[in-house]
Design a protein around this motif. Structure first.
Motif, PDB file in Angstrom:
ATOM      1  N   GLY A   1       0.795  -1.223   0.000  1.00 27.87           N
ATOM      2  CA  GLY A   1       0.000   0.000   0.000  1.00 27.87           C
ATOM      3  C   GLY A   1       0.825   1.269   0.000  1.00 27.87           C
ATOM      4  N   ASP A   2       2.113   1.178   0.387  1.00 34.36           N
ATOM      5  CA  ASP A   2       2.997   2.346   0.333  1.00 34.36           C
ATOM      6  C   ASP A   2       3.369   2.644  -1.111  1.00 34.36           C
ATOM      7  OD1 ASP A   2       2.954   2.611   3.072  1.00 34.36           O
ATOM      8  OD2 ASP A   2       4.858   1.560   3.399  1.00 34.36           O
ATOM      9  N   ARG A   3       3.677   3.906  -1.387  1.00 33.81           N
ATOM     10  CA  ARG A   3       4.066   4.313  -2.740  1.00 33.81           C
ATOM     11  C   ARG A   3       5.447   4.961  -2.711  1.00 33.81           C
ATOM     12  NH1 ARG A   3      -0.825   4.813  -5.660  1.00 33.81           N
ATOM     13  NH2 ARG A   3       0.423   4.861  -7.563  1.00 33.81           N
ATOM     14  N   ILE A   4       6.189   4.736  -3.791  1.00 28.71           N
ATOM     15  CA  ILE A   4       7.486   5.376  -4.020  1.00 28.71           C
ATOM     16  C   ILE A   4       7.303   6.292  -5.220  1.00 28.71           C
ATOM     17  CG2 ILE A   4       9.923   5.014  -4.560  1.00 28.71           C
ATOM     18  CD1 ILE A   4       9.419   2.052  -3.538  1.00 28.71           C
ATOM     19  N   LEU A   5       7.498   7.584  -5.027  1.00 30.60           N
ATOM     20  CA  LEU A   5       7.262   8.558  -6.085  1.00 30.60           C
ATOM     21  C   LEU A   5       8.569   8.896  -6.794  1.00 30.60           C
ATOM     22  CD1 LEU A   5       5.304  10.510  -7.505  1.00 30.60           C
ATOM     23  CD2 LEU A   5       5.719  12.151  -5.650  1.00 30.60           C
ATOM     24  N   VAL A   6       8.598   8.638  -8.099  1.00 36.66           N
ATOM     25  CA  VAL A   6       9.741   8.997  -8.941  1.00 36.66           C
ATOM     26  C   VAL A   6       9.225   9.873 -10.073  1.00 36.66           C
ATOM     27  CG1 VAL A   6      11.007   6.872  -8.392  1.00 36.66           C
ATOM     28  CG2 VAL A   6       9.526   6.928 -10.399  1.00 36.66           C
TER      29      VAL A   6
ATOM     30  N   MET B   1       1.800  13.838  -4.161  1.00 40.41           N
ATOM     31  CA  MET B   1       2.372  13.628  -2.822  1.00 40.41           C
ATOM     32  C   MET B   1       1.259  13.304  -1.825  1.00 40.41           C
ATOM     33  SD  MET B   1       5.300  16.579  -2.463  1.00 40.41           S
ATOM     34  CE  MET B   1       6.653  16.777  -3.628  1.00 40.41           C
ATOM     35  N   THR B   2       0.631  12.165  -2.041  1.00 46.49           N
ATOM     36  CA  THR B   2      -0.485  11.721  -1.218  1.00 46.49           C
ATOM     37  C   THR B   2       0.023  11.012   0.040  1.00 46.49           C
ATOM     38  OG1 THR B   2      -0.556   9.796  -2.675  1.00 46.49           O
ATOM     39  CG2 THR B   2      -2.133  11.555  -3.118  1.00 46.49           C
ATOM     40  N   PRO B   3      -0.854  10.783   1.028  1.00 47.20           N
ATOM     41  CA  PRO B   3      -0.397  10.177   2.286  1.00 47.20           C
ATOM     42  C   PRO B   3       0.253   8.815   2.145  1.00 47.20           C
ATOM     43  CG  PRO B   3      -2.531  11.202   2.589  1.00 47.20           C
ATOM     44  CD  PRO B   3      -2.247  11.253   1.118  1.00 47.20           C
ATOM     45  N   ASP B   4      -0.039   8.084   1.050  1.00 42.21           N
ATOM     46  CA  ASP B   4       0.563   6.766   0.884  1.00 42.21           C
ATOM     47  C   ASP B   4       1.990   6.830   0.327  1.00 42.21           C
ATOM     48  OD1 ASP B   4      -0.241   7.671  -1.586  1.00 42.21           O
ATOM     49  OD2 ASP B   4      -1.211   5.817  -2.221  1.00 42.21           O
TER      50      ASP B   4
END
Length: 410
Positions: free
Chosen positions: A117-122, A165-168
């Motif tokens: 459920g976590d996200r890594i933003l690139v 940049m959401t909470p996840d």
């Protein structure tokens, strides 16, 4: 030295680089591939040579004179890098380069923490070194990657990035400067916005550190990675800066010598600070050379280097407008001296091969940025990347060579 970059004798600076005097295929070398690796001034070559001739020994493992000299030189390079980037020495992990540094963060910080459920933003512009490690971690943790897209000029779509940049999102992994587009991202502002949201930031500084002043403390990121060989230093050198709280909380990435205090079969006590992540014998001579490179760049002044390269970029960009059918990729308002381009009806590999016969070294291919090239809608590009040791005369010769090659390719 004068504070005016125009007052610097850049011809004298160029003479510091022995390789730039050679010929290729009977033509004077025009080296336009500094985004790939920077050339080395004589002082860097001499420092590396001097270490092997007069001081060669391992670090931190001997009380004899050579061992002490080697340790002092190696730790001296760490101190020079720390001053160069305005950080503390005990927050600077020496490693082989940005690729290792990002993997260290991925496996030591992210792997124990990320969950399904976590996200890594690139971003779309990332080098593979800032994509693939996160994919591997996502596969092992159940996290997923989220991609921030670009505007048509190659700049980040900032409103869309903020919305992403959401909470996840737990990590934002971002290039300071694109190796393909040359786009310089507003890193300090992005890190500030990420921090407000509790997002950890990792900045790939490979293409920024050699070309502009970088004050890591002012950027307020969590991790910053650099590669030494792009900064006029030897290959196999680099560093990861990490906030002290992360260094203390992260487990070792590699096990072996130097990263320990005490080893027993029933357990091991690890070393403190950055040494916890520096297992084995490091590239000591390489870091001695990198220390010399940092001294050299500091003497010139990074603001002077940036101004010089911006002047060369403007000259090259204007000159390329005269080439029929040539398209430049990346026209962000702020960009480094990197110009990726294609010419209608020609393959970039053919173009680069024929330019090489004219003595011109440019990069061709996908530049370790496959997702970006797909977004641009091209299979490959040529990339001319400049450094402060290049000249306006070289750009003139490059344009002449381009016209010649353009005719040969029809």
């Amino acid at each position: 030295m004068s504070m005016d970059a125009a007052a610097i004798d850049w011809a004298s600076v160029r003479a510091d680089f022995p390789l730039l005097t050679r010929q290729v295929h009977g033509k004077p070398l025009i080296y336009f591939d500094s985004a790939n690796t920077g050339q080395k001034p004589a002082c860097v070559i001499s420092a590396t040579d001097d270490f092997y001739r007069h001081h060669n020994a391992n670090v931190s493992r001997a009380v004899h004179a050579l061992g002490s000299e080697a340790t002092e030189a190696y730790e001296g390079a760490r101190s020079k890098l720390a001053r160069f980037f305005n950080v503390r020495s005990d927050e600077l992990i020496l490693c082989s380069g940005t690729t290792f540094a990002i993997n260290l963060v991925a496996y030591s910080w992210a792997l124990p923490r990320l969950q399904p459920g976590d996200r890594i933003l690139v971003t779309r512009m990332e080098h593979h070194a800032n994509i693939v490690p996160w994919q591997l971690i996502a596969q092992r943790t159940g996290a997923t990657l989220k991609v921030a897209e670009l505007l048509p000029d190659g700049a980040l779509d900032l409103p869309a990035l903020y919305a992403a940049m959401t909470p996840d999102v737990k990590v934002l992994a971002l290039a300071h400067t694109s190796n393909v587009l040359g786009t310089v991202n507003p890193v300090a502002h992005l890190c500030k916005e990420a921090r407000k949201r509790g997002i950890i930031t990792l900045i790939d500084g490979s293409q920024a550190a050699p070309h502009m002043p970088v004050d890591i403390t002012a950027l307020d990121c969590d991790f910053y990675a650099i590669t030494g060989h792009k900064m006029c230093g030897p290959t196999g050198t680099g560093a990861l800066w990490a906030r002290r709280e992360h260094i203390d909380a992260m487990p070792p990435f590699l096990g072996g010598g130097e990263m320990i205090k005490e080893v027993r079969f029933d357990g091991t006590v690890f070393n403190e600070g950055p040494h916890k992540f520096e297992a084995g014998t490091p590239n000591i001579a390489g870091f001695v050379g990198l220390g010399a490179a940092v001294d050299y760049l500091s003497q010139l002044g990074m603001a002077h280097i940036e101004a010089r390269e911006q002047a060369l970029l403007a000259y090259l960009t204007e000159a390329l407008h005269g080439i029929d059918g040539l398209h430049i990729f990346g026209r962000a308002p702020r960009k480094a001296a990197v110009v990726s381009f294609a010419i209608d009806g020609t393959h970039s590999h053919d173009l680069a091969t024929l330019l090489d016969l004219e003595g011109v070294a440019v990069r061709s291919g996908q530049h370790c940025a496959h997702p970006l090239l797909q977004w641009l809608g091209v299979g490959t590009t040529c990339r001319a990347s400049l450094a402060f040791y290049n000249t306006h005369e070289e750009i003139d010769a490059f344009i002449v060579a381009l016209h010649k090659v353009r005719k040969l390719l029809g």
